[in-house]
Enzyme design. Structure first.
Site, PDB file in Angstrom:
ATOM      1  N   GLY A 195       0.820  -1.218   0.000  1.00 32.05           N
ATOM      2  CA  GLY A 195       0.000   0.000   0.000  1.00 32.05           C
ATOM      3  C   GLY A 195       0.845   1.257   0.000  1.00 32.05           C
ATOM      4  O   GLY A 195       0.391   2.326   0.426  1.00 32.05           O
ATOM      5  N   ALA A 196       2.085   1.147  -0.522  1.00 32.67           N
ATOM      6  CA  ALA A 196       3.027   2.283  -0.469  1.00 32.67           C
ATOM      7  C   ALA A 196       2.646   3.402  -1.442  1.00 32.67           C
ATOM      8  O   ALA A 196       3.238   4.479  -1.388  1.00 32.67           O
ATOM      9  CB  ALA A 196       4.446   1.795  -0.739  1.00 32.67           C
ATOM     10  N   VAL A 214      -1.714  -7.702  -4.263  1.00 30.01           N
ATOM     11  CA  VAL A 214      -1.565  -8.518  -3.041  1.00 30.01           C
ATOM     12  C   VAL A 214      -2.471  -9.742  -2.982  1.00 30.01           C
ATOM     13  O   VAL A 214      -2.315 -10.590  -2.111  1.00 30.01           O
ATOM     14  CB  VAL A 214      -1.763  -7.665  -1.754  1.00 30.01           C
ATOM     15  N   SER A 224      -9.437  -1.686  11.044  1.00 28.53           N
ATOM     16  CA  SER A 224     -10.254  -0.472  10.904  1.00 28.53           C
ATOM     17  C   SER A 224     -11.234  -0.431  12.070  1.00 28.53           C
ATOM     18  O   SER A 224     -11.612  -1.481  12.607  1.00 28.53           O
ATOM     19  CB  SER A 224     -11.035  -0.527   9.586  1.00 28.53           C
ATOM     20  N   ASN A 268     -16.837  -1.820  15.194  1.00 27.63           N
ATOM     21  CA  ASN A 268     -18.194  -1.295  15.414  1.00 27.63           C
ATOM     22  C   ASN A 268     -19.205  -1.732  14.352  1.00 27.63           C
ATOM     23  O   ASN A 268     -20.352  -1.293  14.373  1.00 27.63           O
ATOM     24  CB  ASN A 268     -18.171   0.238  15.530  1.00 27.63           C
ATOM     25  N   TYR A 320     -16.035  -5.235   3.927  1.00 28.56           N
ATOM     26  CA  TYR A 320     -14.952  -4.461   4.544  1.00 28.56           C
ATOM     27  C   TYR A 320     -14.965  -4.663   6.059  1.00 28.56           C
ATOM     28  O   TYR A 320     -13.948  -5.030   6.660  1.00 28.56           O
ATOM     29  CB  TYR A 320     -15.111  -2.978   4.204  1.00 28.56           C
ATOM     30  N   ALA A 321     -16.135  -4.456   6.679  1.00 26.15           N
ATOM     31  CA  ALA A 321     -16.227  -4.607   8.142  1.00 26.15           C
ATOM     32  C   ALA A 321     -15.856  -6.033   8.558  1.00 26.15           C
ATOM     33  O   ALA A 321     -15.135  -6.243   9.545  1.00 26.15           O
ATOM     34  CB  ALA A 321     -17.641  -4.264   8.611  1.00 26.15           C
ATOM     35  N   LYS A 375     -12.016  -6.737   8.070  1.00 27.93           N
ATOM     36  CA  LYS A 375     -11.178  -6.034   9.045  1.00 27.93           C
ATOM     37  C   LYS A 375     -11.307  -6.671  10.436  1.00 27.93           C
ATOM     38  O   LYS A 375     -10.341  -6.718  11.196  1.00 27.93           O
ATOM     39  CB  LYS A 375     -11.544  -4.546   9.077  1.00 27.93           C
TER      40      LYS A 375
HETATM   41  N1  LIG Z   1      -8.320   6.135   5.232  1.00 35.61           N
HETATM   42  C1  LIG Z   1      -9.126   5.674   6.170  1.00 35.61           C
HETATM   43  O1  LIG Z   1     -10.091   6.358   6.583  1.00 35.61           O
HETATM   44  C2  LIG Z   1      -8.908   4.322   6.769  1.00 35.61           C
HETATM   45  C3  LIG Z   1      -9.613   3.998   7.939  1.00 35.61           C
HETATM   46  C4  LIG Z   1      -9.413   2.752   8.521  1.00 35.61           C
HETATM   47  C5  LIG Z   1      -8.547   1.854   7.949  1.00 35.61           C
HETATM   48  N2  LIG Z   1      -7.884   2.208   6.800  1.00 35.61           N
HETATM   49  C6  LIG Z   1      -7.005   1.194   6.221  1.00 35.61           C
HETATM   50  O2  LIG Z   1      -5.725   1.760   6.040  1.00 35.61           O
HETATM   51  C7  LIG Z   1      -5.058   1.068   4.992  1.00 35.61           C
HETATM   52  C8  LIG Z   1      -4.402   2.097   4.081  1.00 35.61           C
HETATM   53  O3  LIG Z   1      -5.436   2.876   3.501  1.00 35.61           O
HETATM   54  P1  LIG Z   1      -5.215   4.398   3.034  1.00 35.61           P
HETATM   55  O4  LIG Z   1      -6.080   5.226   3.882  1.00 35.61           O
HETATM   56  O5  LIG Z   1      -3.775   4.694   2.932  1.00 35.61           O
HETATM   57  O6  LIG Z   1      -5.919   4.295   1.602  1.00 35.61           O
HETATM   58  P2  LIG Z   1      -5.412   4.665   0.145  1.00 35.61           P
HETATM   59  O7  LIG Z   1      -4.684   5.947   0.145  1.00 35.61           O
HETATM   60  O8  LIG Z   1      -6.628   4.507  -0.691  1.00 35.61           O
HETATM   61  O9  LIG Z   1      -4.370   3.494  -0.191  1.00 35.61           O
HETATM   62  C9  LIG Z   1      -4.787   2.178  -0.403  1.00 35.61           C
HETATM   63  C10 LIG Z   1      -3.566   1.388  -0.813  1.00 35.61           C
HETATM   64  O10 LIG Z   1      -3.937   0.019  -0.981  1.00 35.61           O
HETATM   65  C11 LIG Z   1      -3.407  -0.446  -2.204  1.00 35.61           C
HETATM   66  N3  LIG Z   1      -4.209  -1.540  -2.744  1.00 35.61           N
HETATM   67  C12 LIG Z   1      -5.553  -1.637  -2.815  1.00 35.61           C
HETATM   68  N4  LIG Z   1      -5.899  -2.789  -3.375  1.00 35.61           N
HETATM   69  C13 LIG Z   1      -4.744  -3.447  -3.670  1.00 35.61           C
HETATM   70  C14 LIG Z   1      -4.436  -4.689  -4.263  1.00 35.61           C
HETATM   71  N5  LIG Z   1      -5.401  -5.537  -4.659  1.00 35.61           N
HETATM   72  N6  LIG Z   1      -3.121  -5.043  -4.407  1.00 35.61           N
HETATM   73  C15 LIG Z   1      -2.144  -4.207  -4.003  1.00 35.61           C
HETATM   74  N7  LIG Z   1      -2.370  -3.018  -3.421  1.00 35.61           N
HETATM   75  C16 LIG Z   1      -3.662  -2.648  -3.262  1.00 35.61           C
HETATM   76  C17 LIG Z   1      -3.428   0.765  -3.115  1.00 35.61           C
HETATM   77  O11 LIG Z   1      -2.535   0.535  -4.165  1.00 35.61           O
HETATM   78  P3  LIG Z   1      -2.731   1.216  -5.638  1.00 35.61           P
HETATM   79  O12 LIG Z   1      -3.279   2.591  -5.366  1.00 35.61           O
HETATM   80  O13 LIG Z   1      -1.341   1.217  -6.176  1.00 35.61           O
HETATM   81  O14 LIG Z   1      -3.696   0.358  -6.363  1.00 35.61           O
HETATM   82  C18 LIG Z   1      -2.968   1.858  -2.155  1.00 35.61           C
HETATM   83  O15 LIG Z   1      -1.568   1.857  -2.060  1.00 35.61           O
HETATM   84  C19 LIG Z   1      -6.104   0.171   4.324  1.00 35.61           C
HETATM   85  O16 LIG Z   1      -5.938  -1.147   4.756  1.00 35.61           O
HETATM   86  C20 LIG Z   1      -7.411   0.739   4.840  1.00 35.61           C
HETATM   87  O17 LIG Z   1      -8.439  -0.222   4.872  1.00 35.61           O
HETATM   88  C21 LIG Z   1      -8.029   3.406   6.207  1.00 35.61           C
END
Ligand SMILES: NC(=O)c1ccc[n+]([C@@H]2O[C@H](COP(=O)([O-])OP(=O)(O)OC[C@H]3O[C@@H](n4cnc5c(N)ncnc54)[C@H](OP(=O)(O)O)[C@@H]3O)[C@@H](O)[C@H]2O)c1
Length: 246
Positions: free
Chosen positions: A18-19, A60, A137, A142, A152-153, A156
Protein backbone atom coordinates in the site's frame (compact mmCIF):
# COMPACT_ATOMS: atom_id res chain seq x y z
CA UNK A 1 15.80 2.17 27.02
CA UNK A 2 18.78 3.29 24.97
CA UNK A 3 16.95 4.34 21.79
CA UNK A 4 16.12 8.04 21.78
CA UNK A 5 14.24 7.72 18.47
CA UNK A 6 10.87 5.99 18.35
CA UNK A 7 12.60 3.55 16.01
CA UNK A 8 16.26 3.17 15.11
CA UNK A 9 16.09 0.95 12.03
CA UNK A 10 19.65 1.20 10.70
CA UNK A 11 20.52 -2.08 8.97
CA UNK A 12 16.89 -3.22 9.00
CA UNK A 13 14.55 -3.94 6.09
CA UNK A 14 10.89 -2.96 5.99
CA UNK A 15 8.47 -4.52 3.49
CA UNK A 16 5.48 -2.20 3.03
CA UNK A 17 2.32 -2.84 0.98
CA UNK A 18 0.00 0.00 0.00
CA UNK A 19 3.03 2.28 -0.47
CA UNK A 20 1.18 4.21 -3.19
CA UNK A 21 -1.55 5.11 -0.68
CA UNK A 22 -1.74 7.59 2.16
CA UNK A 23 -0.79 5.49 5.19
CA UNK A 24 1.63 3.16 3.38
CA UNK A 25 3.56 6.10 1.91
CA UNK A 26 3.82 7.73 5.34
CA UNK A 27 5.21 4.42 6.68
CA UNK A 28 7.81 4.30 3.89
CA UNK A 29 8.92 7.87 4.65
CA UNK A 30 9.22 7.18 8.41
CA UNK A 31 11.11 3.91 7.93
CA UNK A 32 13.58 5.74 5.66
CA UNK A 33 13.95 8.51 8.24
CA UNK A 34 14.64 5.80 10.84
CA UNK A 35 17.48 4.45 8.67
CA UNK A 36 15.81 1.34 7.21
CA UNK A 37 15.94 0.03 3.69
CA UNK A 38 12.41 -0.28 2.35
CA UNK A 39 10.63 -2.54 -0.12
CA UNK A 40 7.76 -0.29 -1.22
CA UNK A 41 4.94 -2.02 -3.09
CA UNK A 42 1.75 -0.92 -4.82
CA UNK A 43 -0.30 -1.73 -7.90
CA UNK A 44 0.48 1.71 -9.31
CA UNK A 45 4.12 2.71 -9.65
CA UNK A 46 5.72 3.75 -6.35
CA UNK A 47 7.14 7.28 -6.55
CA UNK A 48 10.60 7.42 -4.97
CA UNK A 49 14.14 8.04 -6.13
CA UNK A 50 15.67 7.07 -2.79
CA UNK A 51 18.42 4.47 -3.40
CA UNK A 52 17.38 2.63 -0.23
CA UNK A 53 13.96 1.89 -1.71
CA UNK A 54 13.22 -1.22 -3.78
CA UNK A 55 10.05 -0.37 -5.71
CA UNK A 56 7.89 -3.33 -6.67
CA UNK A 57 4.55 -3.69 -8.43
CA UNK A 58 2.45 -6.05 -6.34
CA UNK A 59 -1.16 -7.17 -6.58
CA UNK A 60 -1.56 -8.52 -3.04
CA UNK A 61 -4.29 -11.03 -3.92
CA UNK A 62 -2.02 -12.86 -6.37
CA UNK A 63 0.05 -15.60 -4.72
CA UNK A 64 2.56 -15.75 -7.59
CA UNK A 65 3.17 -11.99 -7.35
CA UNK A 66 3.55 -12.23 -3.56
CA UNK A 67 6.14 -15.02 -3.80
CA UNK A 68 7.93 -13.12 -6.57
CA UNK A 69 8.08 -9.94 -4.45
CA UNK A 70 9.48 -11.88 -1.50
CA UNK A 71 12.07 -13.54 -3.78
CA UNK A 72 13.14 -10.11 -5.12
CA UNK A 73 13.39 -8.82 -1.54
CA UNK A 74 15.55 -11.80 -0.57
CA UNK A 75 17.79 -11.27 -3.60
CA UNK A 76 18.30 -7.54 -2.86
CA UNK A 77 18.35 -7.47 0.96
CA UNK A 78 18.36 -11.09 2.19
CA UNK A 79 15.91 -10.39 5.02
CA UNK A 80 12.72 -8.71 6.20
CA UNK A 81 12.66 -7.22 9.71
CA UNK A 82 9.32 -5.40 9.50
CA UNK A 83 6.34 -6.60 7.46
CA UNK A 84 3.78 -3.79 7.22
CA UNK A 85 0.60 -4.62 5.29
CA UNK A 86 -1.32 -1.41 4.60
CA UNK A 87 -2.89 -2.29 1.22
CA UNK A 88 -6.65 -2.44 1.51
CA UNK A 89 -9.90 -1.44 -0.13
CA UNK A 90 -13.42 -0.55 0.88
CA UNK A 91 -16.62 -1.91 -0.59
CA UNK A 92 -19.88 0.00 -0.64
CA UNK A 93 -23.61 -0.27 -0.37
CA UNK A 94 -26.13 -2.36 1.49
CA UNK A 95 -25.51 -6.10 1.96
CA UNK A 96 -28.45 -7.12 -0.25
CA UNK A 97 -27.03 -5.02 -3.08
CA UNK A 98 -23.53 -6.52 -2.92
CA UNK A 99 -22.51 -9.09 -5.55
CA UNK A 100 -20.59 -12.22 -4.60
CA UNK A 101 -17.77 -11.06 -6.89
CA UNK A 102 -17.48 -7.75 -5.01
CA UNK A 103 -17.54 -9.63 -1.67
CA UNK A 104 -14.63 -11.82 -2.79
CA UNK A 105 -12.64 -8.86 -4.15
CA UNK A 106 -12.79 -7.00 -0.83
CA UNK A 107 -12.15 -10.08 1.34
CA UNK A 108 -9.26 -11.22 -0.88
CA UNK A 109 -7.69 -7.74 -0.92
CA UNK A 110 -7.91 -7.15 2.82
CA UNK A 111 -7.77 -10.59 4.44
CA UNK A 112 -6.49 -13.30 2.09
CA UNK A 113 -3.62 -10.99 1.12
CA UNK A 114 -2.50 -10.91 4.77
CA UNK A 115 -2.46 -14.72 4.88
CA UNK A 116 -0.38 -14.81 1.67
CA UNK A 117 2.11 -12.20 2.91
CA UNK A 118 2.52 -13.80 6.34
CA UNK A 119 2.97 -17.27 4.82
CA UNK A 120 5.50 -16.31 2.18
CA UNK A 121 7.44 -13.68 4.15
CA UNK A 122 7.93 -16.04 7.12
CA UNK A 123 11.09 -17.79 5.83
CA UNK A 124 13.01 -14.48 5.60
CA UNK A 125 11.22 -12.80 8.51
CA UNK A 126 11.72 -15.46 11.17
CA UNK A 127 14.19 -14.05 13.66
CA UNK A 128 13.89 -12.63 17.17
CA UNK A 129 12.90 -8.96 17.02
CA UNK A 130 11.01 -9.16 13.72
CA UNK A 131 7.70 -7.33 13.75
CA UNK A 132 4.53 -7.54 11.67
CA UNK A 133 1.87 -4.82 11.54
CA UNK A 134 -1.43 -5.51 9.78
CA UNK A 135 -4.13 -2.93 9.15
CA UNK A 136 -7.63 -3.18 10.56
CA UNK A 137 -10.25 -0.47 10.90
CA UNK A 138 -12.76 0.88 13.38
CA UNK A 139 -15.29 -0.84 11.06
CA UNK A 140 -13.89 -4.14 12.31
CA UNK A 141 -14.95 -3.23 15.85
CA UNK A 142 -18.19 -1.29 15.41
CA UNK A 143 -19.71 -3.11 12.42
CA UNK A 144 -19.15 -0.29 9.93
CA UNK A 145 -21.92 0.83 7.59
CA UNK A 146 -23.03 0.93 3.95
CA UNK A 147 -20.33 3.58 3.37
CA UNK A 148 -17.72 0.77 3.31
CA UNK A 149 -19.94 -2.28 3.19
CA UNK A 150 -20.24 -5.67 4.88
CA UNK A 151 -17.17 -7.29 3.31
CA UNK A 152 -14.95 -4.46 4.54
CA UNK A 153 -16.23 -4.61 8.14
CA UNK A 154 -16.05 -8.42 8.13
CA UNK A 155 -12.56 -8.66 6.65
CA UNK A 156 -11.18 -6.03 9.05
CA UNK A 157 -12.66 -7.89 12.04
CA UNK A 158 -11.17 -11.16 10.79
CA UNK A 159 -7.74 -9.52 10.49
CA UNK A 160 -7.80 -8.88 14.25
CA UNK A 161 -8.13 -12.60 14.92
CA UNK A 162 -5.55 -13.48 12.25
CA UNK A 163 -3.24 -11.14 14.17
CA UNK A 164 -3.97 -12.92 17.45
CA UNK A 165 -3.54 -16.35 15.89
CA UNK A 166 -0.21 -15.53 14.27
CA UNK A 167 1.03 -13.66 17.35
CA UNK A 168 0.56 -16.82 19.43
CA UNK A 169 2.04 -19.14 16.83
CA UNK A 170 5.15 -17.03 16.25
CA UNK A 171 5.75 -15.79 19.82
CA UNK A 172 8.18 -18.64 20.67
CA UNK A 173 10.42 -17.25 17.91
CA UNK A 174 10.03 -13.72 19.33
CA UNK A 175 8.32 -12.50 16.16
CA UNK A 176 5.67 -9.97 17.16
CA UNK A 177 2.41 -9.50 15.27
CA UNK A 178 0.12 -6.54 15.94
CA UNK A 179 -2.63 -4.66 14.13
CA UNK A 180 -3.39 -0.97 13.72
CA UNK A 181 -7.09 -0.08 13.62
CA UNK A 182 -7.69 3.48 12.44
CA UNK A 183 -10.97 5.31 12.38
CA UNK A 184 -11.30 7.81 9.52
CA UNK A 185 -7.88 8.91 8.23
CA UNK A 186 -7.30 11.85 5.95
CA UNK A 187 -6.12 9.88 2.87
CA UNK A 188 -7.39 9.32 -0.70
CA UNK A 189 -9.55 6.47 0.65
CA UNK A 190 -11.99 9.07 2.01
CA UNK A 191 -12.20 11.03 -1.26
CA UNK A 192 -15.27 8.98 -2.21
CA UNK A 193 -17.38 10.60 0.53
CA UNK A 194 -19.65 13.62 0.01
CA UNK A 195 -19.46 16.74 2.20
CA UNK A 196 -22.57 15.57 4.05
CA UNK A 197 -21.02 12.16 4.67
CA UNK A 198 -17.81 13.80 5.96
CA UNK A 199 -19.87 15.90 8.36
CA UNK A 200 -21.78 12.82 9.55
CA UNK A 201 -18.54 10.93 10.11
CA UNK A 202 -16.83 13.77 11.98
CA UNK A 203 -19.88 14.05 14.24
CA UNK A 204 -19.16 10.48 15.43
CA UNK A 205 -15.63 11.40 16.54
CA UNK A 206 -15.31 12.61 20.13
CA UNK A 207 -12.00 14.30 19.21
CA UNK A 208 -13.75 15.92 16.23
CA UNK A 209 -10.90 15.23 13.81
CA UNK A 210 -9.73 12.64 11.34
CA UNK A 211 -6.42 10.94 12.09
CA UNK A 212 -3.52 11.69 9.76
CA UNK A 213 -1.48 9.17 7.80
CA UNK A 214 1.57 10.30 9.80
CA UNK A 215 -0.14 9.51 13.11
CA UNK A 216 -0.87 6.01 11.81
CA UNK A 217 2.72 5.60 10.58
CA UNK A 218 4.00 6.69 14.00
CA UNK A 219 1.88 3.91 15.51
CA UNK A 220 3.51 1.46 13.10
CA UNK A 221 6.99 2.71 14.09
CA UNK A 222 6.13 2.17 17.76
CA UNK A 223 4.85 -1.36 17.06
CA UNK A 224 8.10 -2.15 15.21
CA UNK A 225 10.32 -0.64 17.88
CA UNK A 226 11.84 -2.11 21.06
CA UNK A 227 9.51 0.24 22.99
CA UNK A 228 6.73 -2.29 22.27
CA UNK A 229 8.89 -5.39 22.83
CA UNK A 230 6.29 -6.93 25.17
CA UNK A 231 3.33 -6.23 22.90
CA UNK A 232 2.05 -8.89 20.54
CA UNK A 233 -1.45 -9.75 19.35
CA UNK A 234 -2.62 -6.24 20.23
CA UNK A 235 -4.99 -3.98 18.31
CA UNK A 236 -3.90 -0.33 18.31
CA UNK A 237 -6.96 1.91 18.23
CA UNK A 238 -6.40 5.24 16.37
CA UNK A 239 -10.04 6.24 15.98
CA UNK A 240 -10.29 9.71 17.56
CA UNK A 241 -12.48 8.13 20.25
CA UNK A 242 -14.95 6.57 17.78
CA UNK A 243 -14.32 3.08 19.19
CA UNK A 244 -13.97 3.00 22.96
CA UNK A 245 -15.02 -0.44 24.12
CA UNK A 246 -13.45 -3.65 22.88
N1 LIG B 1 -8.32 6.13 5.23
C1 LIG B 1 -9.13 5.67 6.17
O1 LIG B 1 -10.09 6.36 6.58
C2 LIG B 1 -8.91 4.32 6.77
C3 LIG B 1 -9.61 4.00 7.94
C4 LIG B 1 -9.41 2.75 8.52
C5 LIG B 1 -8.55 1.85 7.95
N2 LIG B 1 -7.88 2.21 6.80
C6 LIG B 1 -7.01 1.19 6.22
O2 LIG B 1 -5.72 1.76 6.04
C7 LIG B 1 -5.06 1.07 4.99
C8 LIG B 1 -4.40 2.10 4.08
O3 LIG B 1 -5.44 2.88 3.50
P1 LIG B 1 -5.22 4.40 3.03
O4 LIG B 1 -6.08 5.23 3.88
O5 LIG B 1 -3.78 4.69 2.93
O6 LIG B 1 -5.92 4.30 1.60
P2 LIG B 1 -5.41 4.67 0.15
O7 LIG B 1 -4.68 5.95 0.14
O8 LIG B 1 -6.63 4.51 -0.69
O9 LIG B 1 -4.37 3.49 -0.19
C9 LIG B 1 -4.79 2.18 -0.40
C10 LIG B 1 -3.57 1.39 -0.81
O10 LIG B 1 -3.94 0.02 -0.98
C11 LIG B 1 -3.41 -0.45 -2.20
N3 LIG B 1 -4.21 -1.54 -2.74
C12 LIG B 1 -5.55 -1.64 -2.82
N4 LIG B 1 -5.90 -2.79 -3.37
C13 LIG B 1 -4.74 -3.45 -3.67
C14 LIG B 1 -4.44 -4.69 -4.26
N5 LIG B 1 -5.40 -5.54 -4.66
N6 LIG B 1 -3.12 -5.04 -4.41
C15 LIG B 1 -2.14 -4.21 -4.00
N7 LIG B 1 -2.37 -3.02 -3.42
C16 LIG B 1 -3.66 -2.65 -3.26
C17 LIG B 1 -3.43 0.76 -3.12
O11 LIG B 1 -2.53 0.54 -4.17
P3 LIG B 1 -2.73 1.22 -5.64
O12 LIG B 1 -3.28 2.59 -5.37
O13 LIG B 1 -1.34 1.22 -6.18
O14 LIG B 1 -3.70 0.36 -6.36
C18 LIG B 1 -2.97 1.86 -2.15
O15 LIG B 1 -1.57 1.86 -2.06
C19 LIG B 1 -6.10 0.17 4.32
O16 LIG B 1 -5.94 -1.15 4.76
C20 LIG B 1 -7.41 0.74 4.84
O17 LIG B 1 -8.44 -0.22 4.87
C21 LIG B 1 -8.03 3.41 6.21
Amino acid sequence: MTTPLLLDAAGKVAFVTGATGGIGKACVDMFLAAGASVVATGRRAVQSDNPNVLKLALEVTDEVQVTDAIAKTKARFGQIDYLVHMAGMVGKGRLDQMSLADWHTVVDTNLTSAFLLLKHAYPILRKPGASVVLCGSSNGANGGSYLSGAAYASSKAALVNLTRYTAKEWAPERIRVNILSPGPVDTPMLDRLSETQHEGLKAQLPLGKYATAEECAAGVMFLCSPHSASMTGTNMNISSGMVLDR
